[in-house]
Design a protein around this motif. Structure first.
Motif, PDB file in Angstrom:
ATOM      1  N   THR A   1      31.351 -16.910 -42.555  1.00 12.92           N
ATOM      2  CA  THR A   1      32.206 -16.877 -43.743  1.00 12.92           C
ATOM      3  C   THR A   1      33.513 -17.621 -43.498  1.00 12.92           C
ATOM      4  O   THR A   1      33.967 -18.402 -44.339  1.00 12.92           O
ATOM      5  CB  THR A   1      32.487 -15.422 -44.151  1.00 12.92           C
TER       6      THR A   1
ATOM      7  N   PHE B   1      31.202 -16.738 -54.219  1.00 10.40           N
ATOM      8  CA  PHE B   1      31.747 -15.457 -54.637  1.00 10.40           C
ATOM      9  C   PHE B   1      32.480 -15.528 -55.970  1.00 10.40           C
ATOM     10  O   PHE B   1      32.629 -14.521 -56.649  1.00 10.40           O
ATOM     11  CB  PHE B   1      32.697 -14.908 -53.569  1.00 10.40           C
TER      12      PHE B   1
ATOM     13  N   GLY C   1      30.665  -6.388 -47.277  1.00  9.70           N
ATOM     14  CA  GLY C   1      31.877  -6.594 -48.057  1.00  9.70           C
ATOM     15  C   GLY C   1      33.065  -6.916 -47.165  1.00  9.70           C
ATOM     16  O   GLY C   1      33.847  -7.825 -47.449  1.00  9.70           O
TER      17      GLY C   1
ATOM     18  N   ASN D   1      32.433 -10.480 -45.782  1.00  9.76           N
ATOM     19  CA  ASN D   1      32.532 -11.537 -46.787  1.00  9.76           C
ATOM     20  C   ASN D   1      33.966 -11.730 -47.294  1.00  9.76           C
ATOM     21  O   ASN D   1      34.359 -12.857 -47.627  1.00  9.76           O
ATOM     22  CB  ASN D   1      31.618 -11.220 -47.972  1.00  9.76           C
ATOM     23  N   TRP D   2      34.735 -10.664 -47.347  1.00  9.88           N
ATOM     24  CA  TRP D   2      36.086 -10.762 -47.918  1.00  9.88           C
ATOM     25  C   TRP D   2      37.018 -11.597 -47.044  1.00  9.88           C
ATOM     26  O   TRP D   2      38.079 -12.026 -47.496  1.00  9.88           O
ATOM     27  CB  TRP D   2      36.662  -9.373 -48.138  1.00  9.88           C
ATOM     28  N   THR D   3      36.609 -11.874 -45.813  1.00 12.80           N
ATOM     29  CA  THR D   3      37.464 -12.693 -44.944  1.00 12.80           C
ATOM     30  C   THR D   3      37.658 -14.098 -45.502  1.00 12.80           C
ATOM     31  O   THR D   3      38.615 -14.777 -45.115  1.00 12.80           O
ATOM     32  CB  THR D   3      36.891 -12.786 -43.519  1.00 12.80           C
TER      33      THR D   3
ATOM     34  N   LYS E   1      38.844 -14.790 -48.160  1.00 11.37           N
ATOM     35  CA  LYS E   1      40.103 -14.736 -48.905  1.00 11.37           C
ATOM     36  C   LYS E   1      41.325 -14.803 -47.991  1.00 11.37           C
ATOM     37  O   LYS E   1      42.349 -15.381 -48.361  1.00 11.37           O
ATOM     38  CB  LYS E   1      40.167 -13.435 -49.715  1.00 11.37           C
ATOM     39  N   TRP E   2      41.232 -14.195 -46.806  1.00 16.15           N
ATOM     40  CA  TRP E   2      42.455 -14.030 -46.035  1.00 16.15           C
ATOM     41  C   TRP E   2      42.434 -14.623 -44.633  1.00 16.15           C
ATOM     42  O   TRP E   2      43.468 -14.657 -43.958  1.00 16.15           O
ATOM     43  CB  TRP E   2      42.829 -12.546 -45.943  1.00 16.15           C
TER      44      TRP E   2
END
Length: 203
Positions: A105, A116, A169, A172-174, A176-177
């Motif tokens: 990711t 996403f 989750g 995958n959210w990495t 973003k940040w």
């Protein structure tokens, strides 16, 4: 006959390479401009093709978006299956899956941003096959977790799929940040996140 076959194979290879180049160009354009604002002219300019030449390889912008999803999900599933097959234990399989998902990711943020954030652009008839591919990937992870639980005799304080969805989750959210200039590499960050999530399996 052999010569003709070799020539046909070479043409096929060149066409595949061109499609991959177009797909990479589409990813760059979609991630920079957003899918809705991007045009086929933008993609053609990105890859140095005329618009008619571009349409020789891809039907429309929607087909390009579908191809992005297929590429990411097929690669993700193949990687996950290879990890599970080569892991020395069921717990290590889960750990490696989490580490790899975070690393993938972070290393493909342009791709994952599209996947996403642009899903609503797909009509239902195109979205369903993509969802099936996503479920196939998630089922590889779920199967690995379930095998570890069966082997160890442990249970989770939640449904197995809830745990898997929470893990994916977090991974995958990495997109973003994650900071490429930060102190942790993608794989090191994956190790950190896996270390935070795996104790639930060991409890």
């Amino acid at each position: 006959m052999a010569t003709r076959g070799a020539a046909g194979s070479a043409r096929g290879t060149r066409a595949d390479e061109q499609r991959q180049r177009i797909l990479a160009g589409a990813v760059a354009v979609f991630s920079r401009r957003g899918y809705r604002a991007a045009s086929m002219n933008d993609v053609a300019a990105q890859v140095g093709l005329s618009k008619p030449a571009l349409y020789h390889y891809v039907a429309n912008k929607q087909a390009l978006l579908v191809a992005v999803y297929e590429e990411v999900l097929d690669e993700s599933t193949a990687r996950a299956e290879a990890i599970v097959a080569s892991a020395p234990s069921t717990r290590e399989a889960v750990r490696r899956l989490l580490v790899d998902r975070v690393a993938y990711t972070c290393e493909h943020r342009d791709l994952l941003t599209i996947c996403f954030e642009e899903e609503s652009e797909l009509p239902a008839e195109l979205a369903e096959p993509i969802l099936e591919r996503r479920r196939a990937f998630e089922d590889v992870v779920l199967g690995a977790v379930q095998r570890h639980l069966d082997e160890s005799g442990r249970t989770l304080p939640m449904a197995v799929r809830t745990y898997v969805n929470a893990c994916l989750g977090a991974a995958n959210w990495t997109y973003k940040w994650f900071d490429p200039a930060g102190p942790r590499s993608p794989r090191e960050l994956g190790e950190d996140i896996a270390a935070a999530l795996l104790p639930v399996l060991d409890g």
